[in-house]
Structure formats: C-alpha cells, structure tokens
Design a protein around this motif. Structure first.
Motif, PDB file in Angstrom:
ATOM      1  N   UNK A 250       0.871  -1.184   0.000  1.00 11.94           N
ATOM      2  CA  UNK A 250       0.000   0.000   0.000  1.00 11.94           C
ATOM      3  C   UNK A 250       0.905   1.231   0.000  1.00 11.94           C
ATOM      4  N   UNK A 251       1.081   1.841  -1.169  1.00 13.55           N
ATOM      5  CA  UNK A 251       2.030   2.946  -1.258  1.00 13.55           C
ATOM      6  C   UNK A 251       1.542   4.251  -0.628  1.00 13.55           C
ATOM      7  N   UNK A 252       0.235   4.426  -0.497  1.00 14.12           N
ATOM      8  CA  UNK A 252      -0.285   5.662   0.101  1.00 14.12           C
ATOM      9  C   UNK A 252      -1.268   5.313   1.222  1.00 14.12           C
ATOM     10  N   UNK A 253      -0.752   4.698   2.279  1.00 18.11           N
ATOM     11  CA  UNK A 253      -1.685   4.189   3.282  1.00 18.11           C
ATOM     12  C   UNK A 253      -2.392   5.266   4.093  1.00 18.11           C
ATOM     13  N   UNK A 254      -1.736   6.427   4.288  1.00 18.65           N
ATOM     14  CA  UNK A 254      -2.287   7.374   5.275  1.00 18.65           C
ATOM     15  C   UNK A 254      -2.775   8.690   4.667  1.00 18.65           C
ATOM     16  N   UNK A 255      -2.102   9.163   3.618  1.00 21.75           N
ATOM     17  CA  UNK A 255      -2.534  10.413   2.969  1.00 21.75           C
ATOM     18  C   UNK A 255      -2.806  10.212   1.485  1.00 21.75           C
ATOM     19  N   UNK A 256      -3.669   9.291   1.103  1.00 18.81           N
ATOM     20  CA  UNK A 256      -3.949   9.159  -0.326  1.00 18.81           C
ATOM     21  C   UNK A 256      -4.600  10.442  -0.842  1.00 18.81           C
ATOM     22  N   UNK A 257      -4.143  10.963  -1.985  1.00 17.20           N
ATOM     23  CA  UNK A 257      -4.729  12.211  -2.484  1.00 17.20           C
ATOM     24  C   UNK A 257      -6.208  12.030  -2.815  1.00 17.20           C
ATOM     25  N   UNK A 258      -6.994  13.088  -2.558  1.00 17.51           N
ATOM     26  CA  UNK A 258      -8.442  12.962  -2.731  1.00 17.51           C
ATOM     27  C   UNK A 258      -8.861  13.065  -4.199  1.00 17.51           C
ATOM     28  N   UNK A 259      -7.956  13.579  -5.043  1.00 14.84           N
ATOM     29  CA  UNK A 259      -8.349  13.808  -6.443  1.00 14.84           C
ATOM     30  C   UNK A 259      -7.697  12.809  -7.409  1.00 14.84           C
ATOM     31  N   UNK A 260      -7.075  11.777  -6.859  1.00 13.85           N
ATOM     32  CA  UNK A 260      -6.458  10.758  -7.729  1.00 13.85           C
ATOM     33  C   UNK A 260      -6.890   9.361  -7.272  1.00 13.85           C
ATOM     34  N   UNK A 261      -6.716   8.405  -8.182  1.00 15.14           N
ATOM     35  CA  UNK A 261      -7.013   7.017  -7.801  1.00 15.14           C
ATOM     36  C   UNK A 261      -5.988   6.529  -6.777  1.00 15.14           C
ATOM     37  N   UNK A 262      -6.418   5.656  -5.876  1.00 18.88           N
ATOM     38  CA  UNK A 262      -5.501   5.040  -4.919  1.00 18.88           C
ATOM     39  C   UNK A 262      -5.293   3.599  -5.361  1.00 18.88           C
ATOM     40  N   UNK A 263      -4.047   3.118  -5.234  1.00 18.59           N
ATOM     41  CA  UNK A 263      -3.754   1.765  -5.729  1.00 18.59           C
ATOM     42  C   UNK A 263      -3.231   0.856  -4.634  1.00 18.59           C
ATOM     43  N   UNK A 264      -3.717  -0.382  -4.665  1.00 17.33           N
ATOM     44  CA  UNK A 264      -3.192  -1.434  -3.787  1.00 17.33           C
ATOM     45  C   UNK A 264      -2.536  -2.456  -4.716  1.00 17.33           C
ATOM     46  N   UNK A 265      -1.296  -2.839  -4.427  1.00 18.01           N
ATOM     47  CA  UNK A 265      -0.599  -3.811  -5.290  1.00 18.01           C
ATOM     48  C   UNK A 265      -0.511  -5.169  -4.604  1.00 18.01           C
ATOM     49  N   UNK A 266      -0.730  -6.194  -5.383  1.00 20.58           N
ATOM     50  CA  UNK A 266      -0.557  -7.560  -4.874  1.00 20.58           C
ATOM     51  C   UNK A 266       0.536  -8.202  -5.709  1.00 20.58           C
ATOM     52  N   UNK A 267       1.639  -8.607  -5.061  1.00 20.16           N
ATOM     53  CA  UNK A 267       2.772  -9.134  -5.834  1.00 20.16           C
ATOM     54  C   UNK A 267       3.108 -10.548  -5.400  1.00 20.16           C
ATOM     55  N   UNK A 268       3.726 -11.293  -6.347  1.00 23.36           N
ATOM     56  CA  UNK A 268       4.268 -12.613  -6.013  1.00 23.36           C
ATOM     57  C   UNK A 268       5.495 -12.864  -6.872  1.00 23.36           C
ATOM     58  N   UNK A 269       6.306 -13.832  -6.504  1.00 27.70           N
ATOM     59  CA  UNK A 269       7.515 -14.139  -7.274  1.00 27.70           C
ATOM     60  C   UNK A 269       8.748 -13.778  -6.479  1.00 27.70           C
ATOM     61  N   UNK A 270       9.874 -14.414  -6.855  1.00 33.82           N
ATOM     62  CA  UNK A 270      11.106 -14.297  -6.073  1.00 33.82           C
ATOM     63  C   UNK A 270      11.570 -12.843  -5.952  1.00 33.82           C
ATOM     64  N   UNK A 271      11.443 -12.061  -7.014  1.00 32.77           N
ATOM     65  CA  UNK A 271      11.900 -10.669  -6.949  1.00 32.77           C
ATOM     66  C   UNK A 271      10.778  -9.720  -6.547  1.00 32.77           C
ATOM     67  N   UNK A 272       9.593 -10.256  -6.422  1.00 31.31           N
ATOM     68  CA  UNK A 272       8.476  -9.438  -5.987  1.00 31.31           C
ATOM     69  C   UNK A 272       7.810  -8.665  -7.104  1.00 31.31           C
ATOM     70  N   UNK A 273       8.372  -8.703  -8.313  1.00 32.73           N
ATOM     71  CA  UNK A 273       7.792  -7.896  -9.389  1.00 32.73           C
ATOM     72  C   UNK A 273       7.315  -8.743 -10.568  1.00 32.73           C
ATOM     73  N   UNK A 274       7.540 -10.080 -10.480  1.00 32.28           N
ATOM     74  CA  UNK A 274       7.200 -10.921 -11.627  1.00 32.28           C
ATOM     75  C   UNK A 274       5.727 -10.814 -11.978  1.00 32.28           C
ATOM     76  N   UNK A 275       4.920 -10.798 -10.961  1.00 29.30           N
ATOM     77  CA  UNK A 275       3.479 -10.783 -11.235  1.00 29.30           C
ATOM     78  C   UNK A 275       2.839  -9.815 -10.266  1.00 29.30           C
ATOM     79  N   UNK A 276       2.466  -8.685 -10.788  1.00 27.20           N
ATOM     80  CA  UNK A 276       1.852  -7.700  -9.906  1.00 27.20           C
ATOM     81  C   UNK A 276       0.460  -7.381 -10.423  1.00 27.20           C
ATOM     82  N   UNK A 277      -0.505  -7.494  -9.548  1.00 27.09           N
ATOM     83  CA  UNK A 277      -1.842  -7.045  -9.948  1.00 27.09           C
ATOM     84  C   UNK A 277      -2.195  -5.856  -9.069  1.00 27.09           C
ATOM     85  N   UNK A 278      -3.091  -5.017  -9.555  1.00 26.83           N
ATOM     86  CA  UNK A 278      -3.434  -3.864  -8.731  1.00 26.83           C
ATOM     87  C   UNK A 278      -4.932  -3.709  -8.567  1.00 26.83           C
ATOM     88  N   UNK A 279      -5.280  -3.190  -7.414  1.00 28.40           N
ATOM     89  CA  UNK A 279      -6.680  -2.866  -7.159  1.00 28.40           C
ATOM     90  C   UNK A 279      -6.763  -1.348  -7.152  1.00 28.40           C
TER      91      UNK A 279
END
Ligand SMILES: NC(=O)c1ccc[n+]([C@@H]2O[C@H](COP(=O)([O-])OP(=O)(O)OC[C@H]3O[C@@H](n4cnc5c(N)ncnc54)[C@H](OP(=O)(O)O)[C@@H]3O)[C@@H](O)[C@H]2O)c1
Length: 334
Positions: A250-279
């Motif tokens: 959660x890159x903006x857990x406490x002060x997400x801007x009110x005028x932009x989308x907020x993103x939650x990332x779900x990652x897996x894989x040895x380097x953490x970036x192989x497969x990332x999905x976002x909400x």
C-alpha cells in the motif's frame, strides 16, 4: 434535501483549515456552522475564508451555541481530553483528533462520560473511512496472500521547528504519537486483534525531549508488525502485508490524495515484481467520508466508525510504548 448536522470547529488549527473544513463542506450530512479561536480575529478570518456563518473568540462561547450539535476538536494532543470532556458536558457530539488520549485512565473516564451524556464521540482516524482498507480486508478474506506472516511499514516527515506542537514534549509531541500511531491503527484494524507486547528503539531529540524517530516491533497474536516513524526524516509512508504466498503493498496508506485514484498492489515471485496485480480505488476524500459517517451516526443513532473504545485500545499501546522506551526493552500491552 438531506438533513445535516451543524458542526462547530474548535480552533483555527492547520488540519482544520487545510483539510477538514473544505472536506466537510462537501459532505452530504455535515454543515460547518461555526468556528472559534482564542483570538476572535483569527476565527473571523477563517469564517470569511470558508463562508462559515458564525465565529467566536473563545472555545467556551462556541460550546454554548445551542444550534451546534457536533464539534470537531483539532487541538494539540494534551488538550484533547479536557475539551472533549467540556464539549460532551455541553451536550455536544465530539469528533476529536488522534491521539484522542494518551492514558488508559482518561479513555475510561471519557467512555463513562459519553454514556452518561448520551452523546456520540469518535476519534478522527480518517484512515478508517478510506475504502482502500476495505479493499485490503477483502484480500485477506479471499485468502489472496496465503497466511499473513508479518506487517512492515513506515510513516515519516520532517519538521525541526521548535514551535511546532509535534516538537513540544508537554503537548504530547513526538513521532509515535503524531504519525507512528497510524501503522498501529491500520494493523489493528486489518487484523481485528490487539497487540500483546512491543519493543521501541527511540532516538530522543536532545533539544525537544521528544522521539524524533523510532523503530517499533509490535507482536500481535497472529503476526508481527515492524515499522519506522519519524518527525525528522524525509517524507515517507508505506505499508506491506507479507503472506506465505503474496504481498499486499500500500504505497499511500495514510494520505492518499483525494483527487487521484488510490492503488493497492498484490505481488508474487522471487523478486516481488514478476506478477503484480493492482486494485484501483476511485478518487475520494477520506475527511469528507469521516465527517459524513460521524454525522450519519448522530442522525441515525448508530455506532461511530472509530468509537472511544478505539482510543482506549490505543492508549493501552501508548502506555506500553512509554514503558518500553523507559526500560529499553520489551513491554507488555496491558
Ligand atoms: N487526521 C489528520 O490527518 C491530522 C493531520 C494533522 C494533524 N492532526 C492532529 O490535529 C491536531 C492539530 O494539529 P495541527 O497541526 O493542525 O495543529 P496546529 O496547526 O498547531 O493547531 C493547533 C491549534 O490549537 C489551538 N491551541 C489552543 N491552545 C494552544 C496552545 N497552547 N498552543 C498551540 N495551539 C493551541 C490553536 O488555535 P487557536 O489559536 O485558533 O485557538 C492552534 O491553531 C493534533 O492533534 C494532530 O495530531 C491530524
């Protein structure tokens, strides 16, 4: 037209002027009706800036206004308890800034007073109103990350201004009470558990006597939270929930801007970036939602989003924090 609650704002605090007042003015159920200050000129200037109908030159006068149903209290931390008591005794519903109290005794007294006055009282942990946290909760329920093993996070910023309330020990200053309370709050919220014991490694500012930075390890029954917090580091905020199969970032857990989308990332894989999905959460203002949820709780006589019982649970943790700093070791949360 929807029925609205008339709000009074206790002081011309920066958080009120910069965030809460404009956000609540957009609310469906909240009407910012009055503002006060120890200095009438400041109250009038703020009233004029935001088109607020009434301005008072003392907090007491605002509390005597019968047209006000609820007050928002953004005073320095050491005044939260005193003015929450005065406002409840004046028959007002109260939404008070975090940390609402720093001691268990004060939290218990407030709960008893709330019940005898028959008012609503809430702690302004606006994060509890942001939909990104219901998104995280859903991911847990779905079993997306496997078994949660640990939570990591941080909340830091920089101010070494001696006049800033965060740098005044007697005002309840310091990083943990100011921003270090948020990683604790969201972890408790997501886990639905209370911490068992904790260890704080604090760096105390020799000028202010406050914790200018601290690293905390907090044991919950099911997992451990570790995080850093500071009033003298580059601005930084982040939370990661690390499971046996995936990680929620959660890159903006406490002060997400009110005028932009907020993103939650779900990652897996040895380097953490192989497969990332976002909400993706559509833009929203958690301060507007916070005000409206509290107004609605008054209108419909339902439970506050963050009731005083939360302040009591947090006070138990704060007392353990103080003990851990004092003994330079682990402290049980009692
Ligand atoms: N939820 C959030 O996102 C968020 C963000 C920032 C801060 N906060 C919380 O909000 C509260 C206020 O923070 P802030 O940064 O807005 O504070 P601030 O700008 O320093 O304002 C505090 C206000 O309290 C009043 N006050 C009364 N007695 C005072 C005293 N002895 N010394 C100084 N001020 C006194 C003053 O208003 P008058 O002169 O008008 O009487 C002052 O403007 C804190 O509890 C903080 O933790 C929450």
């Amino acid at each position: 037209m929807e029925k609205k609650i008339n709000w009074g704002i206790l002081s011309t605090a920066q958080i009120g002027l910069n965030k809460i007042i404009p956000a609540m003015q957009k609310g469906k159920y909240s009407n910012v009706y009055a503002i006060c200050s120890r200095d009438l000129k400041k109250a009038r200037a703020a009233a004029e800036q935001f088109g607020i109908p009434k301005a008072y030159g003392s907090y007491e006068e605002l509390l005597e206004d019968d047209d006000i149903q609820a007050v928002y209290i953004p005073l320095p931390n050491h005044l939260h308890y005193e003015w929450t008591v005065k406002a409840m005794k004046a028959g007002k519903h109260v939404l008070c800034e975090k940390p609402l109290v720093l001691s268990v005794k004060e939290a218990e007294k407030l709960i008893a007073l709330r019940d005898s006055c028959g008012v609503k009282a809430g702690e302004a942990f606006m994060v509890a109103s942001h939909p990104q946290w219901s998104g995280v909760k859903r991911l847990f329920k779905d079993g997306t990350i496997g078994t949660l093993r640990t939570i990591q996070g941080g909340f830091c910023f920089y101010t070494d201004d001696p006049a800033n309330i965060r740098n005044i020990k007697e005002f309840g200053g310091g990083a943990i009470f100011d921003v270090g309370c948020y990683p604790l709050m969201v972890s408790r919220m997501i886990l639905g558990e209370e911490p068992v014991r904790l260890l704080v490694n604090a760096d105390i500012d020799p000028r202010f006597g406050t914790d200018r930075s601290a690293s905390l390890i907090v044991e919950f029954p099911s997992c451990t939270l570790s995080y850093v917090t500071s009033t003298q580091m580059a601005p930084f905020q982040h939370m990661s929930f690390i499971g046996t199969e995936r990680v929620i970032d959660i890159p903006q857990p406490f002060n997400p801007p009110s005028d932009e989308k907020t993103r939650i990332f779900v990652t897996e894989g040895a380097l953490g970036y192989e497969e990332t999905s976002e909400i993706v959460i559509p833009p929203c203002d958690h301060y507007t939602l916070q005000g409206d949820e509290f107004s609605k709780a008054i209108l419909e006589d339902t439970k506050e989003t963050v009731p005083l019982e939360n302040a009591l649970a947090m006070a138990r943790v704060y007392e353990a924090v103080v003990r851990s700093i004092t003994v330079h070791g682990w402290a049980d949360v009692q």
